[in-house]
Design a protein around this motif. Structure first.
Motif, PDB file in Angstrom:
ATOM      1  N   GLY A  28       0.855  -1.699   0.084  1.00 32.63           N
ATOM      2  CA  GLY A  28       0.024   0.174   0.485  1.00 32.63           C
ATOM      3  C   GLY A  28       1.066   1.676   0.089  1.00 32.63           C
ATOM      4  N   TYR A  29      -0.168   2.501  -1.056  1.00 30.85           N
ATOM      5  CA  TYR A  29       1.232   3.631  -0.637  1.00 30.85           C
ATOM      6  C   TYR A  29       1.491   4.130   0.912  1.00 30.85           C
ATOM      7  CZ  TYR A  29       2.521   8.304  -1.681  1.00 30.85           C
ATOM      8  OH  TYR A  29       2.894   9.913  -1.819  1.00 30.85           O
ATOM      9  N   GLU A  30       0.391   4.406   1.035  1.00 30.17           N
ATOM     10  CA  GLU A  30       0.740   4.713   2.083  1.00 30.17           C
ATOM     11  C   GLU A  30       1.177   4.734   3.795  1.00 30.17           C
ATOM     12  OE1 GLU A  30      -0.909   7.968   3.097  1.00 30.17           O
ATOM     13  OE2 GLU A  30      -1.665   7.818   1.968  1.00 30.17           O
ATOM     14  N   LYS A  31       1.789   2.835   3.249  1.00 28.98           N
ATOM     15  CA  LYS A  31       2.968   2.336   4.156  1.00 28.98           C
ATOM     16  C   LYS A  31       4.235   1.585   3.882  1.00 28.98           C
ATOM     17  CE  LYS A  31      -1.428  -0.606   6.527  1.00 28.98           C
ATOM     18  NZ  LYS A  31      -1.564  -1.856   6.633  1.00 28.98           N
ATOM     19  N   THR A  32       3.950   2.763   2.744  1.00 23.16           N
ATOM     20  CA  THR A  32       5.556   2.263   2.196  1.00 23.16           C
ATOM     21  C   THR A  32       6.057   3.566   2.169  1.00 23.16           C
ATOM     22  OG1 THR A  32       4.527   0.681   0.402  1.00 23.16           O
ATOM     23  CG2 THR A  32       6.964   1.888  -0.169  1.00 23.16           C
ATOM     24  N   SER A  33       7.700   3.202   2.843  1.00 21.59           N
ATOM     25  CA  SER A  33       8.691   4.638   3.204  1.00 21.59           C
ATOM     26  C   SER A  33       9.736   4.618   2.004  1.00 21.59           C
ATOM     27  CB  SER A  33       9.447   4.495   4.677  1.00 21.59           C
ATOM     28  OG  SER A  33      10.284   3.278   4.572  1.00 21.59           O
ATOM     29  N   LEU A  34       9.679   5.619   1.879  1.00 24.73           N
ATOM     30  CA  LEU A  34      10.970   5.812   0.531  1.00 24.73           C
ATOM     31  C   LEU A  34      12.525   4.852   1.354  1.00 24.73           C
ATOM     32  CD1 LEU A  34      11.657   9.931   0.498  1.00 24.73           C
ATOM     33  CD2 LEU A  34      11.162   7.870  -1.011  1.00 24.73           C
ATOM     34  N   ARG A  35      12.246   5.147   2.830  1.00 21.53           N
ATOM     35  CA  ARG A  35      13.710   4.215   3.052  1.00 21.53           C
ATOM     36  C   ARG A  35      13.274   2.425   2.702  1.00 21.53           C
ATOM     37  NH1 ARG A  35      13.367   0.347   7.036  1.00 21.53           N
ATOM     38  NH2 ARG A  35      11.665   1.236   7.524  1.00 21.53           N
ATOM     39  N   GLU A  36      12.379   1.656   2.798  1.00 21.08           N
ATOM     40  CA  GLU A  36      12.006   0.487   2.136  1.00 21.08           C
ATOM     41  C   GLU A  36      11.673   0.901   0.854  1.00 21.08           C
ATOM     42  OE1 GLU A  36       8.733  -1.388   4.918  1.00 21.08           O
ATOM     43  OE2 GLU A  36       8.366   0.929   4.062  1.00 21.08           O
ATOM     44  N   ILE A  37      11.874   1.662   0.440  1.00 25.33           N
ATOM     45  CA  ILE A  37      11.853   2.185  -1.478  1.00 25.33           C
ATOM     46  C   ILE A  37      13.729   1.680  -1.587  1.00 25.33           C
ATOM     47  CG2 ILE A  37      12.036   3.571  -2.892  1.00 25.33           C
ATOM     48  CD1 ILE A  37       8.745   4.384  -2.123  1.00 25.33           C
ATOM     49  N   ALA A  38      14.323   2.733  -0.940  1.00 23.48           N
ATOM     50  CA  ALA A  38      15.542   2.779  -0.832  1.00 23.48           C
ATOM     51  C   ALA A  38      16.193   1.573  -0.613  1.00 23.48           C
ATOM     52  CB  ALA A  38      16.513   4.635   0.435  1.00 23.48           C
ATOM     53  N   GLU A  39      16.207   0.854   0.708  1.00 23.60           N
ATOM     54  CA  GLU A  39      17.248  -0.049   0.917  1.00 23.60           C
ATOM     55  C   GLU A  39      16.550  -1.690  -0.388  1.00 23.60           C
ATOM     56  OE1 GLU A  39      14.945  -1.412   4.611  1.00 23.60           O
ATOM     57  OE2 GLU A  39      16.437   0.066   5.551  1.00 23.60           O
ATOM     58  N   ALA A  40      15.048  -1.712  -0.715  1.00 15.14           N
ATOM     59  CA  ALA A  40      14.356  -2.307  -1.733  1.00 15.14           C
ATOM     60  C   ALA A  40      15.938  -2.095  -3.054  1.00 15.14           C
ATOM     61  CB  ALA A  40      13.571  -2.396  -2.062  1.00 15.14           C
ATOM     62  N   LEU A  41      16.369  -1.217  -3.800  1.00 12.86           N
ATOM     63  CA  LEU A  41      16.913  -0.538  -4.667  1.00 12.86           C
ATOM     64  C   LEU A  41      18.172  -0.908  -4.015  1.00 12.86           C
ATOM     65  CD1 LEU A  41      14.987   2.578  -5.491  1.00 12.86           C
ATOM     66  CD2 LEU A  41      15.488   0.483  -6.764  1.00 12.86           C
ATOM     67  N   GLY A  42      18.745  -1.292  -2.693  1.00  7.51           N
ATOM     68  CA  GLY A  42      20.579  -1.053  -2.452  1.00  7.51           C
ATOM     69  C   GLY A  42      21.266  -0.217  -2.542  1.00  7.51           C
ATOM     70  N   VAL A  43      20.209   1.241  -2.246  1.00  7.89           N
ATOM     71  CA  VAL A  43      20.621   2.637  -2.811  1.00  7.89           C
ATOM     72  C   VAL A  43      20.777   3.556  -0.703  1.00  7.89           C
ATOM     73  CG1 VAL A  43      20.726   3.030  -4.396  1.00  7.89           C
ATOM     74  CG2 VAL A  43      19.014   4.206  -3.284  1.00  7.89           C
ATOM     75  N   THR A  44      21.605   4.059  -0.814  1.00 13.78           N
ATOM     76  CA  THR A  44      21.176   5.463   0.666  1.00 13.78           C
ATOM     77  C   THR A  44      19.761   5.806  -0.018  1.00 13.78           C
ATOM     78  OG1 THR A  44      22.750   6.938  -0.381  1.00 13.78           O
ATOM     79  CG2 THR A  44      23.462   5.383   1.250  1.00 13.78           C
ATOM     80  N   LYS A  45      19.446   6.955   1.505  1.00 15.43           N
ATOM     81  CA  LYS A  45      17.882   7.802   0.555  1.00 15.43           C
ATOM     82  C   LYS A  45      18.079   8.618   0.626  1.00 15.43           C
ATOM     83  CE  LYS A  45      14.843   8.463   4.452  1.00 15.43           C
ATOM     84  NZ  LYS A  45      14.308   8.687   5.549  1.00 15.43           N
ATOM     85  N   ALA A  46      20.022   8.836   0.863  1.00 14.21           N
ATOM     86  CA  ALA A  46      20.635   9.958   0.078  1.00 14.21           C
ATOM     87  C   ALA A  46      20.197   9.989  -1.220  1.00 14.21           C
ATOM     88  CB  ALA A  46      21.709  10.422   0.158  1.00 14.21           C
ATOM     89  N   ALA A  47      21.047   8.828  -2.297  1.00 16.23           N
ATOM     90  CA  ALA A  47      20.884   8.960  -3.594  1.00 16.23           C
ATOM     91  C   ALA A  47      19.229   8.655  -4.447  1.00 16.23           C
ATOM     92  CB  ALA A  47      21.221   7.445  -3.754  1.00 16.23           C
ATOM     93  N   LEU A  48      18.383   8.596  -3.269  1.00 16.22           N
ATOM     94  CA  LEU A  48      17.104   8.096  -3.602  1.00 16.22           C
ATOM     95  C   LEU A  48      16.321   9.174  -4.449  1.00 16.22           C
ATOM     96  CD1 LEU A  48      14.454   6.457  -4.217  1.00 16.22           C
ATOM     97  CD2 LEU A  48      13.973   6.323  -1.777  1.00 16.22           C
ATOM     98  N   TYR A  49      17.012  10.110  -3.127  1.00 20.45           N
ATOM     99  CA  TYR A  49      16.461  12.276  -3.221  1.00 20.45           C
ATOM    100  C   TYR A  49      16.804  12.391  -4.400  1.00 20.45           C
ATOM    101  CZ  TYR A  49      15.022  12.050   2.315  1.00 20.45           C
ATOM    102  OH  TYR A  49      13.927  11.839   3.081  1.00 20.45           O
ATOM    103  N   TYR A  50      17.838  12.109  -4.227  1.00 20.62           N
ATOM    104  CA  TYR A  50      18.922  13.136  -5.752  1.00 20.62           C
ATOM    105  C   TYR A  50      17.608  13.113  -6.368  1.00 20.62           C
ATOM    106  CZ  TYR A  50      21.864  13.909  -9.896  1.00 20.62           C
ATOM    107  OH  TYR A  50      22.169  14.277 -10.495  1.00 20.62           O
TER     108      TYR A  50
END
Length: 192
Positions: A28-50
């Motif tokens: 679900g959209y609400e239950k997914t965090s940017l941190r989880e997206i970054a972890e699934a990609l194997g990148v840092t949150k800072a890299a995702l924020y770029y």
């Protein structure tokens, strides 16, 4: 001296979109965090924020990618004569666009509350109203208006309602298109 090929920015953006959409669909959209997206990609949150500052930015980018071909189709349809051939071509092309973006349309269907809260939900609704205008005249009988709405609903509903129905994907696709085209044809003949 060998060089390591770096992925193009567009490839990273697409990867982020794909992973985010997968997580949005699973959790679900609400239950997914940017941190989880970054972890699934194997990148840092800072890299995702770029690439994306928020989950909504990711969703908006997905929606823009989806609506670009829709907007082109709507523009094309507005310039064509209001013949049955034009209407069926618009419907066929729209169904192709839906199938090409099936995961996003399933997300939209399963997360309607989120879609209503975000600006993209209203703009999608506006596009559907524009699409309907390509199929029906302002003075169309109510039954023909319902046929046009039902044709679009048939295409949208098939994205999730037929997944558990037995049959080959191509057979399902052809059946859905046949029903939707039949409705548009009936509505067109009612408008003649």
């Amino acid at each position: 001296m060998g060089t390591t090929r770096q992925p193009r920015r567009g490839d990273t953006r697409q990867r982020i979109q794909d992973v985010a959409l997968e997580l949005f669909a699973e959790q679900g959209y609400e239950k997914t965090s940017l941190r989880e997206i970054a972890e699934a990609l194997g990148v840092t949150k800072a890299a995702l924020y770029y690439h994306f500052r928020t989950k909504e930015d990711i969703l908006i980018s997905l929606f823009r990618d989806l609506t670009r071909p829709m907007d082109e189709l709507l523009a094309w349809g507005r310039e064509q004569p209001r013949t049955l051939e034009t209407k069926t071509e618009v419907l066929r092309r729209y169904y192709d666009a839906l199938n090409a973006a099936a995961p996003l349309f399933r997300f939209m269907q399963e997360n309607q509350a989120t879609m209503r809260e975000l600006s993209i939900g209203e703009s999608f609704k506006d596009r559907m109203i524009t699409m309907l205008a390509l199929f029906q005249e302002d003075d169309a009988a109510m039954v023909d208006r319902v046929r046009c709405i039902s044709a679009l609903f048939t295409l949208h509903a098939s994205m999730f309602a037929l997944k558990d129905v037995k049959g080959a994907p191509e057979e399902k696709r052809e059946a859905v298109l046949e029903v939707a085209l039949g409705l548009i044809t009936q509505a067109h003949h009612g408008q003649d």
